[in-house]
Design a protein around this motif. Sequence first.
Motif, PDB file in Angstrom:
ATOM      1  N   LYS A  92       0.830  -1.217   0.000  1.00 21.08           N
ATOM      2  CA  LYS A  92       0.000   0.000   0.000  1.00 21.08           C
ATOM      3  C   LYS A  92       0.858   1.258   0.000  1.00 21.08           C
ATOM      4  O   LYS A  92       0.389   2.327  -0.323  1.00 21.08           O
ATOM      5  CB  LYS A  92      -0.862   0.054   1.269  1.00 21.08           C
ATOM      6  CG  LYS A  92      -1.903  -1.018   1.317  1.00 21.08           C
ATOM      7  CD  LYS A  92      -2.823  -0.780   2.489  1.00 21.08           C
ATOM      8  CE  LYS A  92      -3.751  -1.955   2.656  1.00 21.08           C
ATOM      9  NZ  LYS A  92      -4.118  -2.191   4.033  1.00 21.08           N
ATOM     10  N   MET A  93       2.104   1.132   0.448  1.00 21.84           N
ATOM     11  CA  MET A  93       2.902   2.337   0.617  1.00 21.84           C
ATOM     12  C   MET A  93       4.385   2.020   0.541  1.00 21.84           C
ATOM     13  O   MET A  93       4.917   1.239   1.306  1.00 21.84           O
ATOM     14  CB  MET A  93       2.580   2.932   1.996  1.00 21.84           C
ATOM     15  CG  MET A  93       3.114   4.300   2.181  1.00 21.84           C
ATOM     16  SD  MET A  93       2.642   4.927   3.780  1.00 21.84           S
ATOM     17  CE  MET A  93       3.525   3.797   4.831  1.00 21.84           C
ATOM     18  N   ARG A  94       5.020   2.704  -0.400  1.00 22.79           N
ATOM     19  CA  ARG A  94       6.421   2.465  -0.675  1.00 22.79           C
ATOM     20  C   ARG A  94       7.335   2.800   0.510  1.00 22.79           C
ATOM     21  O   ARG A  94       8.349   2.137   0.734  1.00 22.79           O
ATOM     22  CB  ARG A  94       6.762   3.346  -1.871  1.00 22.79           C
ATOM     23  CG  ARG A  94       8.081   3.158  -2.422  1.00 22.79           C
ATOM     24  CD  ARG A  94       8.317   4.134  -3.550  1.00 22.79           C
ATOM     25  NE  ARG A  94       9.729   4.367  -3.633  1.00 22.79           N
ATOM     26  CZ  ARG A  94      10.596   3.509  -4.116  1.00 22.79           C
ATOM     27  NH1 ARG A  94      10.185   2.373  -4.615  1.00 22.79           N
ATOM     28  NH2 ARG A  94      11.872   3.756  -4.125  1.00 22.79           N
ATOM     29  N   ALA A  95       6.931   3.801   1.285  1.00 27.39           N
ATOM     30  CA  ALA A  95       7.776   4.228   2.416  1.00 27.39           C
ATOM     31  C   ALA A  95       7.928   3.118   3.452  1.00 27.39           C
ATOM     32  O   ALA A  95       8.767   3.219   4.352  1.00 27.39           O
ATOM     33  CB  ALA A  95       7.199   5.483   3.053  1.00 27.39           C
ATOM     34  N   SER A  96       7.156   2.040   3.328  1.00 27.60           N
ATOM     35  CA  SER A  96       7.274   0.915   4.264  1.00 27.60           C
ATOM     36  C   SER A  96       8.688   0.339   4.295  1.00 27.60           C
ATOM     37  O   SER A  96       9.114  -0.232   5.305  1.00 27.60           O
ATOM     38  CB  SER A  96       6.328  -0.217   3.860  1.00 27.60           C
ATOM     39  OG  SER A  96       5.029   0.261   3.715  1.00 27.60           O
ATOM     40  N   ILE A  97       9.422   0.484   3.200  1.00 26.63           N
ATOM     41  CA  ILE A  97      10.790  -0.052   3.132  1.00 26.63           C
ATOM     42  C   ILE A  97      11.662   0.582   4.223  1.00 26.63           C
ATOM     43  O   ILE A  97      12.715   0.039   4.592  1.00 26.63           O
ATOM     44  CB  ILE A  97      11.396   0.183   1.719  1.00 26.63           C
ATOM     45  CG1 ILE A  97      12.715  -0.555   1.498  1.00 26.63           C
ATOM     46  CG2 ILE A  97      11.596   1.645   1.418  1.00 26.63           C
ATOM     47  CD1 ILE A  97      12.581  -1.998   1.222  1.00 26.63           C
ATOM     48  N   LEU A  98      11.211   1.711   4.781  1.00 26.24           N
ATOM     49  CA  LEU A  98      12.010   2.419   5.789  1.00 26.24           C
ATOM     50  C   LEU A  98      12.080   1.694   7.128  1.00 26.24           C
ATOM     51  O   LEU A  98      12.817   2.106   8.017  1.00 26.24           O
ATOM     52  CB  LEU A  98      11.464   3.842   5.993  1.00 26.24           C
ATOM     53  CG  LEU A  98      11.609   4.751   4.769  1.00 26.24           C
ATOM     54  CD1 LEU A  98      10.853   6.056   4.956  1.00 26.24           C
ATOM     55  CD2 LEU A  98      13.090   5.022   4.483  1.00 26.24           C
ATOM     56  N   VAL A  99      11.338   0.595   7.295  1.00 22.37           N
ATOM     57  CA  VAL A  99      11.495  -0.175   8.541  1.00 22.37           C
ATOM     58  C   VAL A  99      12.706  -1.112   8.443  1.00 22.37           C
ATOM     59  O   VAL A  99      13.168  -1.637   9.459  1.00 22.37           O
ATOM     60  CB  VAL A  99      10.222  -1.003   8.904  1.00 22.37           C
ATOM     61  CG1 VAL A  99       9.015  -0.071   9.073  1.00 22.37           C
ATOM     62  CG2 VAL A  99       9.928  -2.098   7.878  1.00 22.37           C
ATOM     63  N   LEU A 100      13.209  -1.311   7.227  1.00 25.36           N
ATOM     64  CA  LEU A 100      14.281  -2.294   7.034  1.00 25.36           C
ATOM     65  C   LEU A 100      15.563  -1.909   7.784  1.00 25.36           C
ATOM     66  O   LEU A 100      16.086  -2.705   8.585  1.00 25.36           O
ATOM     67  CB  LEU A 100      14.559  -2.457   5.525  1.00 25.36           C
ATOM     68  CG  LEU A 100      15.698  -3.388   5.121  1.00 25.36           C
ATOM     69  CD1 LEU A 100      15.454  -4.808   5.625  1.00 25.36           C
ATOM     70  CD2 LEU A 100      15.878  -3.402   3.593  1.00 25.36           C
ATOM     71  N   GLY A 101      16.075  -0.718   7.522  1.00 18.62           N
ATOM     72  CA  GLY A 101      17.337  -0.288   8.149  1.00 18.62           C
ATOM     73  C   GLY A 101      17.265  -0.326   9.672  1.00 18.62           C
ATOM     74  O   GLY A 101      18.136  -0.935  10.330  1.00 18.62           O
TER      75      GLY A 101
END
Length: 423
Positions: A92-101
């Motif tokens: 739903k939201m590309r910014a979700s990748i920001l939980v990875l780091g």
Amino acid sequence: MDSIIVKGGQELHGSIPIAGAKNACLTLMPATLLTDEPLTLTNAPRLSDIATMSTLLESLGVEVSGLQDGQVQVLSSRQITNHTADYDIVRKMRASILVLGPMLARDGHAVVSLPGGCAIGARPVDLHLKGLEALGAELDLRDGYVHAKAAKGLKGGTFEFPVVSVGATENILMAATLAKGTTVLKNAAREPEIVDLADCLTRMGAQIDGAGTSTITIQGVDSLHGATHPVIIDRIELGTYMLAPAFTGGSVELLGGRLDLVEAFAAKLDEAGISVEAGENSITVSRKNGRVNAVDVVTAPHPGFPTDLQAQFMALMCTANGVSVLEERIFENRFMHAPELMRMGANIDVQGGTATVTGVDKLKGAPVMATDLRASVSLILAGLAAEGETVVNRVYHLDRGYERVEEKLSACGAQIERVKGNV
Ligand code: UD1
């Protein structure tokens, strides 16, 4: 699905409060994963993207409480109980990748689905992954997921971004705060949201130098602690509403507006013949004379003209006096608003990443379709100045990034209302 109906032709007069930045908040919220103490964010915007990020964080074990109608977000990540960010939320939201780091930095492992988000081009995440690899992460891409490991923790390193990426800079910056030793990020993004993130991380005990320049140096620390941080104002919402009186005539004061956040954009408004005046804690924009001047625009990373204001500026150029050329250099396929504006009578020729707009006297209201977040608001702005009624469908895109748009514009005299849909 809801629609927004705009009746054009009213001059706008009044003031509009600018909310906290969606894009800043979406990177500040995952920062909670870096500490077991609570992170409190004030001035958070009330948007569906923020709710999506809350849902994602909750799925990882974060306790999220939205206080004062969502304007304060208290995030507490005592323990990460689940290290997998599932496709159903991430898509739903590309910014979700920001939980990875952050997850990887704190616990040495994380699994994150490859993201979806706005349909504005390919938008890969390779730079996020390469940056984490430079800090010693081992990555494996399987079944649409990134499996990341750093068994002995991340190690500081040097990484030069081959292209400027806001999200990748944020991800690696967060990860580096807990890496052993020094990390140097070169050709880093310089957006105000990066500076805001670095300020928040510093409040949490991180050691960061150079945020806001293209070289950021991070000295890793053993742990971070809780903090309270006010989210910076939304420069894209600010720029969007700065354009409103440029479309309609009149004068609007943007409360909380800061010119230093929108310099390149404000320079283009000036060229177009729009008056922009900075006050103590606000900006006032007015258009006194008839048609605006045609102005050329090239989008670029900050401090250049933001891609997130390109659609709205193109809509303004549709009734400018002359021909303007808009070049989109950040994202491919970010002219999906052009055919919709053409339904309203605009004269636009798109060739690859360049749109040539020949100004017409007036746009005419029409039923149009919002295709992405910024496109949807560009159609609303166009509708404010168009003859007759414009119906913008699929406004769920709008609700991702603009808080109470109808209220804010109608308070200045716009005729705009939301019609609830069945679905
Ligand atoms: C952020 C903003 C978005 C804005 C964009 C550019 C958030 C939540 N979103 O998006 O509103 O439009 O910055 O200002 O903050 N790229 C790669 N590989 C990567 C990452 C990016 O090739 O791993 C490319 C992209 O396809 C694009 C360019 O780099 O062409 C810039 O993208 P990026 O700055 O990363 O945008 P986002 O962080 O996704």
